[in-house]
Design a protein around this motif. Structure first.
Motif, PDB file in Angstrom:
ATOM      1  N   SER A 122       6.516  -1.315   1.396  1.00  0.00           N
ATOM      2  CA  SER A 122       8.073  -1.355   1.097  1.00  0.00           C
ATOM      3  C   SER A 122       8.329  -0.052   1.014  1.00  0.00           C
ATOM      4  O   SER A 122       9.649   0.435   1.094  1.00  0.00           O
ATOM      5  CB  SER A 122       8.092  -1.762  -0.330  1.00  0.00           C
ATOM      6  OG  SER A 122       7.472  -1.060  -1.471  1.00  0.00           O
ATOM      7  N   ASP A 123       7.537   1.272   0.824  1.00  0.00           N
ATOM      8  CA  ASP A 123       7.734   2.393   0.643  1.00  0.00           C
ATOM      9  C   ASP A 123       8.884   2.665  -0.457  1.00  0.00           C
ATOM     10  O   ASP A 123       9.826   3.525  -0.571  1.00  0.00           O
ATOM     11  CB  ASP A 123       8.355   3.183   1.882  1.00  0.00           C
ATOM     12  CG  ASP A 123       8.315   4.677   1.747  1.00  0.00           C
ATOM     13  OD1 ASP A 123       7.966   5.205   0.841  1.00  0.00           O
ATOM     14  OD2 ASP A 123       8.690   5.461   2.656  1.00  0.00           O
ATOM     15  N   HIS A 124       8.577   1.908  -1.537  1.00  0.00           N
ATOM     16  CA  HIS A 124       9.494   1.800  -2.441  1.00  0.00           C
ATOM     17  C   HIS A 124       9.528   3.109  -3.367  1.00  0.00           C
ATOM     18  O   HIS A 124       8.679   3.574  -3.806  1.00  0.00           O
ATOM     19  CB  HIS A 124       8.904   0.500  -3.676  1.00  0.00           C
ATOM     20  CG  HIS A 124       9.862   0.476  -4.818  1.00  0.00           C
ATOM     21  ND1 HIS A 124      10.933  -0.246  -4.949  1.00  0.00           N
ATOM     22  CD2 HIS A 124       9.478   0.872  -6.126  1.00  0.00           C
ATOM     23  CE1 HIS A 124      11.445  -0.242  -6.120  1.00  0.00           C
ATOM     24  NE2 HIS A 124      10.755   0.539  -6.915  1.00  0.00           N
ATOM     25  N   GLN A 146       0.776  -1.335  -0.044  1.00  0.00           N
ATOM     26  CA  GLN A 146      -0.234   0.151  -0.108  1.00  0.00           C
ATOM     27  C   GLN A 146       0.797   1.261  -0.028  1.00  0.00           C
ATOM     28  O   GLN A 146       0.408   2.387   0.052  1.00  0.00           O
ATOM     29  CB  GLN A 146      -1.086   0.090   1.187  1.00  0.00           C
ATOM     30  CG  GLN A 146      -0.275  -0.103   2.567  1.00  0.00           C
ATOM     31  CD  GLN A 146      -0.896  -0.071   3.783  1.00  0.00           C
ATOM     32  OE1 GLN A 146      -2.369   0.143   3.721  1.00  0.00           O
ATOM     33  NE2 GLN A 146      -0.591   0.186   4.923  1.00  0.00           N
ATOM     34  N   HIS A 147       2.121   1.145  -0.319  1.00  0.00           N
ATOM     35  CA  HIS A 147       3.073   2.261  -0.053  1.00  0.00           C
ATOM     36  C   HIS A 147       4.172   2.140  -1.019  1.00  0.00           C
ATOM     37  O   HIS A 147       5.169   1.667  -0.890  1.00  0.00           O
ATOM     38  CB  HIS A 147       3.567   2.570   1.265  1.00  0.00           C
ATOM     39  CG  HIS A 147       4.051   3.811   1.690  1.00  0.00           C
ATOM     40  ND1 HIS A 147       4.123   4.276   2.941  1.00  0.00           N
ATOM     41  CD2 HIS A 147       4.907   4.543   0.918  1.00  0.00           C
ATOM     42  CE1 HIS A 147       4.634   5.417   3.016  1.00  0.00           C
ATOM     43  NE2 HIS A 147       5.286   5.796   1.680  1.00  0.00           N
ATOM     44  N   VAL A 148       4.029   2.739  -2.255  1.00  0.00           N
ATOM     45  CA  VAL A 148       5.023   2.758  -3.269  1.00  0.00           C
ATOM     46  C   VAL A 148       4.957   4.009  -4.015  1.00  0.00           C
ATOM     47  O   VAL A 148       3.941   4.766  -3.993  1.00  0.00           O
ATOM     48  CB  VAL A 148       4.551   1.796  -4.472  1.00  0.00           C
ATOM     49  CG1 VAL A 148       4.864   0.320  -3.891  1.00  0.00           C
ATOM     50  CG2 VAL A 148       3.604   1.854  -5.108  1.00  0.00           C
ATOM     51  N   HIS A 149       6.168   4.219  -4.515  1.00  0.00           N
ATOM     52  CA  HIS A 149       6.096   5.552  -5.401  1.00  0.00           C
ATOM     53  C   HIS A 149       6.912   5.392  -6.679  1.00  0.00           C
ATOM     54  O   HIS A 149       8.029   5.168  -6.882  1.00  0.00           O
ATOM     55  CB  HIS A 149       7.129   6.486  -4.544  1.00  0.00           C
ATOM     56  CG  HIS A 149       6.709   7.086  -3.310  1.00  0.00           C
ATOM     57  ND1 HIS A 149       5.881   7.723  -2.842  1.00  0.00           N
ATOM     58  CD2 HIS A 149       6.905   6.432  -1.867  1.00  0.00           C
ATOM     59  CE1 HIS A 149       5.571   7.948  -1.563  1.00  0.00           C
ATOM     60  NE2 HIS A 149       6.441   7.135  -1.109  1.00  0.00           N
ATOM     61  N   PHE A 150       6.241   5.319  -7.793  1.00  0.00           N
ATOM     62  CA  PHE A 150       6.646   5.207  -9.049  1.00  0.00           C
ATOM     63  C   PHE A 150       6.876   6.502  -9.700  1.00  0.00           C
ATOM     64  O   PHE A 150       7.211   6.652 -10.721  1.00  0.00           O
ATOM     65  CB  PHE A 150       5.570   4.622  -9.945  1.00  0.00           C
ATOM     66  CG  PHE A 150       5.531   2.938  -9.332  1.00  0.00           C
ATOM     67  CD1 PHE A 150       6.798   2.018  -9.366  1.00  0.00           C
ATOM     68  CD2 PHE A 150       4.494   2.342  -9.059  1.00  0.00           C
ATOM     69  CE1 PHE A 150       6.685   0.776  -9.118  1.00  0.00           C
ATOM     70  CE2 PHE A 150       4.311   1.094  -8.709  1.00  0.00           C
ATOM     71  CZ  PHE A 150       5.574   0.168  -8.684  1.00  0.00           C
ATOM     72  N   MET A 209      -6.550   9.200   1.515  1.00  0.00           N
ATOM     73  CA  MET A 209      -5.946  10.023   1.022  1.00  0.00           C
ATOM     74  C   MET A 209      -4.510  10.359   2.101  1.00  0.00           C
ATOM     75  O   MET A 209      -4.582   9.941   3.105  1.00  0.00           O
ATOM     76  CB  MET A 209      -6.778  11.322   1.052  1.00  0.00           C
ATOM     77  CG  MET A 209      -7.229  11.928   2.351  1.00  0.00           C
ATOM     78  SD  MET A 209      -8.387  13.228   2.013  1.00  0.00           S
ATOM     79  CE  MET A 209      -7.088  14.575   1.821  1.00  0.00           C
ATOM     80  N   LYS A 210      -3.562  11.090   1.602  1.00  0.00           N
ATOM     81  CA  LYS A 210      -2.643  11.407   2.537  1.00  0.00           C
ATOM     82  C   LYS A 210      -2.208  12.674   2.543  1.00  0.00           C
ATOM     83  O   LYS A 210      -2.234  13.621   1.389  1.00  0.00           O
ATOM     84  CB  LYS A 210      -1.329  10.534   1.724  1.00  0.00           C
ATOM     85  CG  LYS A 210      -0.196  10.708   2.776  1.00  0.00           C
ATOM     86  CD  LYS A 210       0.968   9.935   1.776  1.00  0.00           C
ATOM     87  CE  LYS A 210       2.396   9.623   2.967  1.00  0.00           C
ATOM     88  NZ  LYS A 210       3.539   9.354   2.214  1.00  0.00           N
ATOM     89  N   LEU A 211      -1.687  13.046   3.593  1.00  0.00           N
ATOM     90  CA  LEU A 211      -1.177  14.298   3.904  1.00  0.00           C
ATOM     91  C   LEU A 211       0.320  14.438   4.440  1.00  0.00           C
ATOM     92  O   LEU A 211       0.732  13.530   5.234  1.00  0.00           O
ATOM     93  CB  LEU A 211      -1.789  15.279   4.761  1.00  0.00           C
ATOM     94  CG  LEU A 211      -3.365  15.383   4.253  1.00  0.00           C
ATOM     95  CD1 LEU A 211      -4.430  15.579   5.439  1.00  0.00           C
ATOM     96  CD2 LEU A 211      -3.268  16.685   3.497  1.00  0.00           C
ATOM     97  N   ALA A 239       1.582   6.519   8.194  1.00  0.00           N
ATOM     98  CA  ALA A 239       2.508   5.960   7.462  1.00  0.00           C
ATOM     99  C   ALA A 239       3.848   5.711   8.209  1.00  0.00           C
ATOM    100  O   ALA A 239       4.414   6.373   8.909  1.00  0.00           O
ATOM    101  CB  ALA A 239       2.706   6.765   6.042  1.00  0.00           C
ATOM    102  N   HIS A 240       4.653   4.758   7.546  1.00  0.00           N
ATOM    103  CA  HIS A 240       5.904   4.331   7.632  1.00  0.00           C
ATOM    104  C   HIS A 240       6.313   4.863   9.272  1.00  0.00           C
ATOM    105  O   HIS A 240       7.101   5.731   9.408  1.00  0.00           O
ATOM    106  CB  HIS A 240       6.957   5.012   6.957  1.00  0.00           C
ATOM    107  CG  HIS A 240       6.832   6.099   6.468  1.00  0.00           C
ATOM    108  ND1 HIS A 240       6.260   7.282   7.133  1.00  0.00           N
ATOM    109  CD2 HIS A 240       6.734   6.712   4.965  1.00  0.00           C
ATOM    110  CE1 HIS A 240       6.293   8.528   6.488  1.00  0.00           C
ATOM    111  NE2 HIS A 240       6.567   8.006   5.259  1.00  0.00           N
ATOM    112  N   VAL A 241       5.992   3.985  10.475  1.00  0.00           N
ATOM    113  CA  VAL A 241       6.213   4.011  11.679  1.00  0.00           C
ATOM    114  C   VAL A 241       7.733   3.641  11.692  1.00  0.00           C
ATOM    115  O   VAL A 241       7.835   2.357  11.437  1.00  0.00           O
ATOM    116  CB  VAL A 241       5.137   3.782  12.580  1.00  0.00           C
ATOM    117  CG1 VAL A 241       5.618   3.592  13.972  1.00  0.00           C
ATOM    118  CG2 VAL A 241       3.882   4.216  12.421  1.00  0.00           C
TER     119      VAL A 241
END
Ligand SMILES: [Zn+2]
Length: 463
Positions: free
Chosen positions: A313-315, A57-61, A147-149, A237-239
């Motif tokens: 992964s926060d890829h 649920q956490h990737v950055h393309f 949604m994200k902030l 996110a990402h603790v």
């Protein structure tokens, strides 16, 4: 297309048992003893585990940093190769455009026809004008229930202040949209960064010094109290550190609907990597920063307590040679992020299951089932029940090797886990019944992936 997997051990978030599984027309059709079907391909999975396909649920393309971008959706084949059949990407609202317009434009331009696995999006609100805030409930209706902030990144266009976060929370709860935050205190980081640079402390290691755990703990606590003020659920996110995990645990004990994720690198890599010589430390510059070993242990504890419910992964695929070197002489200019899309399942297996820190059922929950619930995709995704999408991983627990960039499909010039021991690997992967990995080799195509419509109230459903 019909396939029967025989003699494998099926692992779900709740149980583990030996049974055969029939996949037909992209769905799981039957599970039981001696399942048969005339014209099906039969795969013998004796000695192997059958897991649901992972949800990352956490990737950055398409993450932009200082004008340079991560590798795009065409590298999502790395997800499939690592046992992940659904990815959820972050899309920044474009200035002057609405939330839905921004995400739909992005989807058509970057993902449709390109993605190798199924996909959805979290839209990042960057422009909290009244009409944009008013648009939030519609996100749920069109299939984007999270949604994200960004509380971090002072001065960047996507930074959100407390007012924006509170307004988003108040509006989001009406429609079952979950607000996710990147929780770091942007002002503390800004002061520390300037101070360190003024002292000539420019190496990658000082990235971690500029954003210590208190930076994350304070913002996590603040976000939790903003959510309490709004009476809204909140996802962190990402603790990465003990203090933030404890803030989430305390909020849950008060009855708040709050939960958090951590990421594979925070569980196994510590801040000593940032001190590697010859600028190699830049490979490990990500935000929040890697922590000391005590924090790593506490994250496993947080997973076991259920205070953290997913491992992503926060890829973020930036090359070391070209892109990370932009920050040579000033750690603030090193693009933030590290690749890990392909490694998530094997890292969790090797350092979680094999080391006795989590059970196989917990692994399935953390890498597939819980993220599917949070994002409103369960039980279509993250589940091995009859009727679910036939996203299935056959996992070989006997494999022994090492993680290396040569095996990665992410088109980045390094692997975050290079040289580390790997036990177990993805043998075969089905995406809605289509075999996309066979004997460890990726055999799928770009465009195999489909857009997924999420349902609202995911985090509430989870708890
Ligand atoms: Zn991220």
């Amino acid at each position: 297309m019909k396939t029967i997997i025989k003699n494998g051990t099926i692992v779900t978030a709740e149980s583990e048992y030996c049974a055969d599984m029939l996949m037909e027309d992209g769905k799981i059709k039957a599970i039981g003893k001696q399942v048969s079907c005339e014209d099906a391909e039969v795969i013998d999975a004796q000695g192997k585990y059958i897991l649901p396909g992972g949800i990352d649920q956490h990737v950055h393309f398409s993450f932009q940093f200082n004008g340079t971008s991560t590798r795009g959706f065409k590298t999502s084949c790395a997800a499939a190769a690592g046992g992940t059949t659904t990815v959820i990407e972050f899309v920044n609202q474009v200035k002057g455009k609405g939330l839905i317009e921004s995400v739909e434009d992005y989807r058509k331009k970057n993902a449709d026809g390109v993605a190798a696995v199924d996909y959805s999006f979290h839209v990042v609100m960057t422009d909290p004008r009244l009409e944009v805030v008013e648009e939030i409930p519609q996100l749920a209706q069109v299939g984007y229930p999270v949604m994200k902030l960004f509380m971090a990144y002072k001065g960047m266009f996507f930074h959100a202040d407390d007012e924006a976060i509170l307004k988003a929370l108040l509006k989001a709860k009406e429609a079952g949209v979950t607000v996710m935050v990147h929780a770091e205190n942007a002002d503390i980081i800004d002061v520390f960064q300037k101070q360190l640079i003024a002292e000539g402390k420019t190496a990658p290691y000082y990235h971690a010094v500029s954003r210590p755990p208190v930076v994350e703990a304070e913002a996590t606590r603040r976000a939790i109290y903003l959510a309490e003020t709004a009476g809204a659920p909140l996802y962190i996110a990402h603790v990465t550190c003990r203090e933030a995990v404890d803030e989430i645990g305390a909020a849950m004990a008060r009855g708040q609907s709050v939960c958090g994720e951590t990421c594979s690198h925070y569980l196994v890599l510590d801040e000593s990597n940032l001190a590697k010589p010859d600028f190699e430390g830049a490979k490990y510059v990500c935000s929040p920063a890697l922590r000391t070993p005590e924090h790593l242990e506490y994250l496993w504890h947080g997973l076991n307590l259920g205070w953290l419910n997913a491992v992503s992964s926060d890829h973020c695929g930036f090359d070391w040679k070209e892109q990370k070197h932009m920050g040579h002489g000033d750690f603030r200019n090193i693009p933030n992020g590290a690749p890990g899309l392909q490694n998530r399942l094997s890292v969790l297996w090797t350092y979680g299951v094999e080391k006795g820190k989590i059970s196989r059922q917990q692994l399935v929950d953390l890498y597939a089932t819980s993220p599917a619930k949070v994002n409103g995709l369960f039980p279509q995704k993250g589940s091995l029940c009859v009727g679910a999408d036939a996203d299935v991983v056959i996992f070989d627990p006997d494999y022994e090797g090492t993680f290396t960039v040569a095996d990665m499909l992410h088109e980045v010039d390094y692997c975050s886990y290079e040289g580390m021991e790997q036990k177990g690997r993805v043998d075969t992967v089905f995406l809605r019944g289509k075999k996309v990995v066979s004997n460890g080799e990726y055999i799928g195509n770009n465009g195999d992936g489909q857009w997924l419509k999420g349902s609202p109230f995911g985090l509430l459903y989870q708890s």
